[in-house]
Design a protein around this motif. Structure first.
Motif, short mmCIF file in Angstrom:
data_model
loop_
_atom_site.label_atom_id
_atom_site.label_comp_id
_atom_site.label_asym_id
_atom_site.label_seq_id
_atom_site.Cartn_x
_atom_site.Cartn_y
_atom_site.Cartn_z
N THR A 42 0.84 -1.19 0.00
CA THR A 42 0.00 0.00 0.00
C THR A 42 0.88 1.24 0.00
O THR A 42 2.06 1.18 0.38
CB THR A 42 -0.90 0.00 1.24
OG1 THR A 42 -0.06 0.06 2.41
CG2 THR A 42 -1.76 -1.26 1.30
N PRO A 43 0.36 2.38 -0.41
CA PRO A 43 1.17 3.62 -0.40
C PRO A 43 1.75 3.93 0.98
O PRO A 43 2.90 4.34 1.10
CB PRO A 43 0.16 4.69 -0.84
CG PRO A 43 -0.82 3.95 -1.69
CD PRO A 43 -0.95 2.60 -1.06
N ARG A 44 0.95 3.71 2.03
CA ARG A 44 1.46 3.99 3.37
C ARG A 44 2.62 3.07 3.74
O ARG A 44 3.59 3.50 4.36
CB ARG A 44 0.32 3.85 4.38
CG ARG A 44 -0.74 4.93 4.27
CD ARG A 44 -1.80 4.78 5.35
NE ARG A 44 -2.81 5.83 5.26
CZ ARG A 44 -3.83 5.95 6.09
NH1 ARG A 44 -3.98 5.06 7.08
NH2 ARG A 44 -4.72 6.92 5.94
N THR A 319 4.60 10.67 -0.99
CA THR A 319 3.63 11.30 -0.08
C THR A 319 2.85 12.40 -0.79
O THR A 319 1.63 12.51 -0.65
CB THR A 319 4.36 11.88 1.15
OG1 THR A 319 5.08 10.84 1.80
CG2 THR A 319 3.38 12.50 2.12
N TYR A 322 0.45 10.84 -3.18
CA TYR A 322 -0.62 10.15 -2.44
C TYR A 322 -1.69 11.14 -1.99
O TYR A 322 -2.89 10.84 -2.04
CB TYR A 322 -0.02 9.41 -1.25
CG TYR A 322 -1.03 8.71 -0.38
CD1 TYR A 322 -1.80 7.66 -0.86
CD2 TYR A 322 -1.23 9.11 0.95
CE1 TYR A 322 -2.74 7.02 -0.06
CE2 TYR A 322 -2.16 8.48 1.76
CZ TYR A 322 -2.90 7.43 1.25
OH TYR A 322 -3.83 6.81 2.04
N PRO A 326 -4.95 10.92 -4.87
CA PRO A 326 -5.16 9.59 -4.26
C PRO A 326 -6.04 8.72 -5.13
O PRO A 326 -6.77 9.20 -5.98
CB PRO A 326 -5.86 9.93 -2.95
CG PRO A 326 -6.59 11.21 -3.24
CD PRO A 326 -5.74 11.97 -4.22
#
Length: 344
Positions: A42-44, A319, A322, A326
């Motif tokens: 995931t992006p996080r 970041t 994102y 998103p």
């Protein structure tokens, strides 16, 4: 009866087919059914991983760079300054019996805390040449009874009908420049004990093996060896026999176990005996302190800082993407057949 016999034949054929098949026996391992971890990036998770790498690598890089910059080093190239100006044929001069004493002066710009390591550095000397590396006999170096094991040492295997100990091109070309240091007319003692690897002294060079017939061939290579001292105590030889991987290398000559103060002038009397002029080699004298990381080497610190900085930039870029643009995780609308319903 005919049908039963046909059925029996059919079962026999199927049993034989199963026996001769190459299909492996069923197991979760062979069928790749073992439990497995399949992380979803995931992006996080990706941003956190990049941040973690940067947080760890940047401090390590800074610490390594600071440690390297604290190392005080004096490097002096002397192969050109230690030849008389009226000499035109340097190789002939080195092969002659002329006095090759040379005096130089080293200035200490920063305080150097003991122990101060003395190295000699050679440039353009390929100790990694295949024939050179193989020209040695580890059995002979280790065991007195293997004195005549010289088959791998050619061309420096036998001289005057007797085996050479130690044999081979590596030992034959042993570095033979010498250095004497003084400060304010007082000699600085160079400790040459413990400059080699302990494992080499104890396991690779025998305590009952003594030099014999060494440097007695028609062409002399480098330094001579005392025939009364076993090879396990000839540490200059042990250091030299651990061949370098690159054509520019340093080898430990000894240690000065005394502090050198800022502003000191160190007078060095050296014997310029080693012939590097035939292959355009360079010779340098190096005095260096050490840190917790070893000698002076900025590469490690720069490498850590580069990787850490790059990871930080990537984390920052991801970041921004994102938050600015998103997208829902696992959105099927991004699949190619959904983006082009007509299949074109």
């Amino acid at each position: 009866m005919a049908s039963s016999s046909a059925a029996g034949a059919g079962s026999t054929d199927s049993t034989a087919a199963r026996r001769n098949t190459k299909r492996p026996k069923y197991s979760k391992f062979t069928q790749q059914e073992l439990p497995a971890c399949k992380p979803i990036l995931t992006p996080r998770a990706v941003i956190s991983a990049f941040l973690l790498v940067s947080i760890v690598f940047v401090p390590i890089g800074v610490a390594a760079l600071i440690a390297s910059r604290k190392v005080v080093e004096i490097v002096y190239r002397y192969e050109s300054t230690c030849i008389p100006q009226n000499v035109t044929d340097k190789v002939a001069y080195m092969q002659s019996s002329a006095d090759k004493t040379c005096k130089i002066s080293l200035h200490v710009d920063k305080h150097m805390k003991s122990p101060i390591y003395v190295y000699y550095q050679l440039d353009n000397f390929y100790q990694n040449h295949r024939r050179y590396v193989k020209s040695r006999s580890d059995e002979q170096l280790r065991d007195h009874s293997e004195e005549n094991s010289t088959s791998t040492c050619k061309p420096e295997d036998v001289a005057n009908g007797k085996a050479i100990v130690p044999c081979g091109l590596i030992a034959w070309s042993l570095f033979n420049d010498t250095y004497n240091f003084s400060r304010d007319n007082q000699n600085l003692t160079v400790n040459k004990k413990g400059i080699s690897w302990k494992s080499d002294r104890e396991h690779k060079f025998g305590k009952d093996v003594f030099p014999k017939n060494f440097q007695s061939s028609s062409i002399r290579g480098g330094a001579n060896l005392s025939e009364s001292i076993p090879l396990s105590e000839q540490e200059d030889l042990i250091v030299w026999m651990r061949t370098a991987a690159l054509p520019t290398f340093r080898k430990l000559y000894g240690k000065i176990e005394m502090d050198l103060n800022e502003g000191d002038d160190i007078n060095v009397t050296l014997q310029n005996n080693y012939n590097t002029y035939s292959f355009n080699g360079k010779k340098k004298l190096v005095l260096s302190t050490t840190s917790w990381l070893g000698g002076k080497n900025d590469f490690l610190g720069i490498a850590y800082l580069t990787v850490g900085g790059l990871c930080f930039v990537l984390a920052l870029a991801f970041t921004i993407v994102y938050f600015v643009k998103p997208r829902q995780l696992g959105d099927p609308s991004y699949l190619s057949w959904n983006r082009n319903p007509g299949g074109h």
